[in-house]
Design an enzyme around this catalytic site. Structure first.
Site: not given
Ligand SMILES: NC(=O)c1ccc[n+]([C@@H]2O[C@H](COP(=O)([O-])OP(=O)(O)OC[C@H]3O[C@@H](n4cnc5c(N)ncnc54)[C@H](O)[C@@H]3O)[C@@H](O)[C@H]2O)c1
Length: 369
Positions: A127, A149, A191, A233, A243, A251, A254, A258, A271
């Site tokens: 956990r 993330k 990026e 960021k 988000e 994004n 993206h 993606h 990527h």
């Protein structure tokens, strides 16, 4: 010399989950001291990949042991396909067999693949255990190690399983970038270009002026880029950690990116390269929709075109629309994109007709870089 004299520090203010990003050159060996300073559990687990381990594992292990930490290292093969449930399952087994407790610290040493996987393990093992990021690619230093993330891929979609889980600190050593293959440097620059387009025209101009130096891995330029991108960021994430608003602007590029990655089965394009193509596509879509001045489109396309990247694989065009509709950002079958309105500004998530994107992709079939 104390740690603070050798590093730039960018803070990510998130209340009790706040943390610092430490940026410098030749600073991997301070990780042990930082574990102590942050009072993190000294039972440490390093998750890394084989390639990064051969270059940087020993300095990190030595630093941890010097600070009195126990160290258990899990080394995985490099590559996106390791961000999987199968790999996560094997790592949980290794942790349990080794008797790793809830009072432990998982350290991600590597690029975004290692960071996302290790972060997901840290968020879910017993956990949740303490987590530290040591990103070693430009992409992970400017983007993936910051913001919490974490996640793994499903065969039906990228990053479909995951959690928001913030690290205790991020240690970004730009000296590690000197061993990065040129193609990986390009992925990170994708990026970097993104931050200028979405948030900061001045930084866009800095990137234009310094792209050639960055491509030659010049430390000072890369350090400045990492610091600027982390600052942006941190600004975005501190206002919208999960988000639900502002963070969606990250994004940009993206949705198409993606889909291109998936259509190429994650091996034709990396990527960051897919994001570069995605930003080009989404800029051309904004142009078709009359949302952005021709002059800004030209400047964005010129900058993206001056980053060396592989051509779009023809297989990428098959099933592209379906892949975009399945994207996490798709809403009720509509394709949702972030579109640039100027250099330094973008729209909120905007539904774009499939026909617009198909039109753009046809233009890109013939795009010469
Ligand atoms: N969590 C987020 O917010 C976020 C954001 C952007 C991207 N991502 C994810 O990041 C991943 C891509 O990350 P990446 O581009 O860092 O790729 P990666 O982790 O696959 O690393 C690329 C390659 O570089 C090697 N490498 C790493 N550091 C090196 C070094 N210093 N010297 C030599 N080789 C080195 C690795 O072994 C690997 O072969 C994708 O899975 C993407 O989804 C996550």
């Amino acid at each position: 010399m104390s740690i603070s004299n050798r590093v730039d520090i960018v803070s990510v203010p998130l209340g009790e989950r706040s943390y610092d990003i430490l940026i410098g050159a030749g600073i991997l060996q301070v990780v042990g001291a930082l574990i102590e300073k942050h009072d993190l559990p000294k039972q440490t687990v390093i998750i890394t990949d084989r390639k990064v381990a051969s270059l940087y594992l020993s300095v990190v292990e030595t630093s941890l042991r010097r600070s009195g930490c126990s160290v258990f290292t899990i080394t995985i093969p490099p590559g996106e396909k390791e961000k999987s449930l199968q790999r996560a399952g094997r790592v949980y087994t290794q942790l349990l067999r080794r008797g790793i407790s809830r009072r432990s610290t998982i350290i991600a040493l590597g690029g975004g693949v290692v960071g996302d996987l290790a972060g997901f393990i840290a968020a879910t093992y017993q956990r949740g255990v303490s987590f530290v990021q040591i990103p070693t690619t430009l992409l992970s230093q400017v983007d993936s190690s910051v913001g919490g993330k974490t996640g793994i891929n499903h065969h039906l979609g990228k990053n479909m399983i995951g959690a928001f889980y913030q690290p205790a600190f991020v240690l970004s050593d730009v000296a590690t970038l000197k061993t990065l293959p040129p193609r990986e440097l390009v992925c990170g620059l994708g990026e970097v270009v993104k931050y200028g387009i979405i948030l900061d025209e001045e930084f866009f101009c800095f990137t234009q002026r310094n792209l050639a130096r960055a491509l030659r891995s010049q430390h000072t330029v890369l350090r400045a880029m990492v610091k600027a991108c982390c600052t942006m960021k941190a600004f975005v994430v501190s206002r919208d950690e999960r988000e639900s608003g502002l963070r969606t602007i990250l994004n940009f590029g993206h949705t198409v990116g993606h889909a291109l990655e998936k259509a190429g089965h994650f091996h034709s394009l990396k990527h960051g390269e897919a994001v570069l193509w995605g930003m080009l596509a989404e800029t051309l879509a904004a142009q078709l929709l009359g949302m952005i001045r021709e002059e800004d489109v030209r400047r964005i396309c010129d900058l993206i075109s001056s980053v060396p990247m592989p051509p779009l694989p023809q297989e990428a065009f098959r099933s592209l629309a379906a892949a975009m509709r399945l994207d996490k950002k798709a809403v009720e079958g509509k394709i949702i994109c972030i579109l640039p309105t100027r250099i330094g500004g973008v729209t909120p998530p905007t539904a774009v007709e499939e026909s617009i994107l198909e039109n753009v992709l046809q233009q890109m079939r013939h795009y010469e870089l």
